[in-house]
Design a protein around this motif. Structure first.
Motif, mmCIF file in Angstrom:
data_model
loop_
_atom_site.group_PDB
_atom_site.id
_atom_site.type_symbol
_atom_site.label_atom_id
_atom_site.label_comp_id
_atom_site.label_asym_id
_atom_site.label_seq_id
_atom_site.Cartn_x
_atom_site.Cartn_y
_atom_site.Cartn_z
ATOM 1 N N TYR A 31 56.000 64.862 -39.148
ATOM 2 C CA TYR A 31 56.829 65.301 -38.072
ATOM 3 C C TYR A 31 56.948 66.811 -37.900
ATOM 4 C CZ TYR A 31 58.783 60.499 -38.244
ATOM 5 O OH TYR A 31 59.025 59.035 -37.923
ATOM 6 N N ASP A 35 61.542 68.632 -34.416
ATOM 7 C CA ASP A 35 61.886 67.100 -33.831
ATOM 8 C C ASP A 35 62.810 66.288 -34.695
ATOM 9 O OD1 ASP A 35 60.299 67.665 -31.724
ATOM 10 O OD2 ASP A 35 58.374 66.868 -32.510
ATOM 11 N N VAL A 36 62.775 66.706 -36.043
ATOM 12 C CA VAL A 36 63.785 65.895 -36.890
ATOM 13 C C VAL A 36 64.790 66.783 -37.519
ATOM 14 C CG1 VAL A 36 62.136 64.232 -37.149
ATOM 15 C CG2 VAL A 36 61.963 66.029 -38.593
ATOM 16 N N TRP A 42 68.480 66.001 -32.342
ATOM 17 C CA TRP A 42 69.504 65.141 -32.662
ATOM 18 C C TRP A 42 70.040 64.681 -31.245
ATOM 19 C CZ3 TRP A 42 71.477 61.328 -35.360
ATOM 20 C CH2 TRP A 42 72.727 60.790 -35.288
ATOM 21 N N ARG A 48 65.705 58.686 -33.131
ATOM 22 C CA ARG A 48 64.393 59.046 -34.069
ATOM 23 C C ARG A 48 64.839 59.958 -35.297
ATOM 24 N NH1 ARG A 48 59.579 63.113 -31.728
ATOM 25 N NH2 ARG A 48 58.107 62.657 -33.241
ATOM 26 N N VAL A 49 65.872 60.911 -35.087
ATOM 27 C CA VAL A 49 66.201 61.738 -36.257
ATOM 28 C C VAL A 49 66.875 60.784 -37.287
ATOM 29 C CG1 VAL A 49 67.936 63.401 -36.980
ATOM 30 C CG2 VAL A 49 66.604 63.649 -34.815
ATOM 31 N N PHE A 52 64.090 59.064 -39.401
ATOM 32 C CA PHE A 52 63.531 59.709 -40.099
ATOM 33 C C PHE A 52 64.209 60.112 -41.630
ATOM 34 C CE2 PHE A 52 63.068 64.051 -42.043
ATOM 35 C CZ PHE A 52 61.583 63.905 -42.027
#
Length: 227
Positions: A31, A35-36, A42, A48-49, A52
């Protein structure tokens, strides 16, 4: 009683099987950090976060403290020991260390999306979307993301200024603001830096560099300090 301050980074957790924050390709387990691990990520894609960090949390819970974590606990028999860590895992606590300050939060806790001072234990390894704090806001990982303030920095500065012995383990000393703690160490303090690249990375003066991994070098140093 002398005060030992131990400053730990990703290298010590890597030896328990946890991935370091960012690989040589700039990615964190595939990643992009942007993006995380940012407030913007967020807002853009909270599911997605959340996923992860749920995966990372599961890995943390399955990991076990290693010989370096355990050796640091033994120092408490002779010294006042405070661990200041950049790591978001709880391996120091599970090893038995009694004073641990997490600069970047603790992944085994959740926090309110709108009030980071509201934190909660997590049952299991997941925070689910729809789980809310007492204010009705979504729960998120209790982790300091890029672009967010580091609330514990003031406390960490005070701790470092009280060090009689300062030990750095498994960090590149490149990530700010945490790396700025090195400027707060008393000149009189004995300093040790343990990392496979310690001699190359060190910007400390009057420091003993040990170019080895934590599980090898930390127990040896602890034995020396306990003699």
């Amino acid at each position: 009683m002398k005060h030992i301050v131990v400053f730990t980074g990703a290298g010590i957790s890597a030896e328990s099987g946890l991935k370091t924050f960012r690989g040589s390709d700039g990615l964190w387990e595939g990643y992009r950090v942007e993006d995380v691990a940012t407030p913007e990520a967020w807002k853009r894609d909270p599911e997605r976060v959340q996923h992860f960090y749920n995966v990372r949390r599961k890995a943390v819970l399955e990991a076990k403290p290693n010989a370096a974590h355990l050796a640091l606990v033994a120092l408490e028999d002779k010294y006042r020991v405070t661990i200041v860590t950049q790591n978001i895992d709880d391996l120091h606590e599970r090893a038995g260390s009694s004073r641990v300050l997490h600069l970047h939060g603790l992944i085994t806790k959740a926090q309110s999306d709108i009030n980071p001072s509201l934190t909660y234990p997590i049952a299991g390894s997941e925070i689910r979307m729809g789980e809310c704090c007492e204010l009705g806001s979504q729960l998120r990982p209790h982790v300091v993301w890029f672009g967010e303030p580091v609330p514990a920095m003031g406390t960490a500065i005070g701790i470092c200024r009280q060090a009689d012995i300062f030990i750095v383990v498994g960090t590149s000393l490149q990530v700010y603001p945490a790396a700025g703690l090195l400027d707060e160490i008393p000149v009189r303090a004995a300093k040790y830096f343990i990392d496979p690249q310690a001699s190359t990375l060190s910007r400390l003066s009057d420091v003993t560099c040990v170019d080895d991994k934590a599980t090898v070098a930390v127990p040896i140093l602890v034995e020396k300090l306990m003699a």
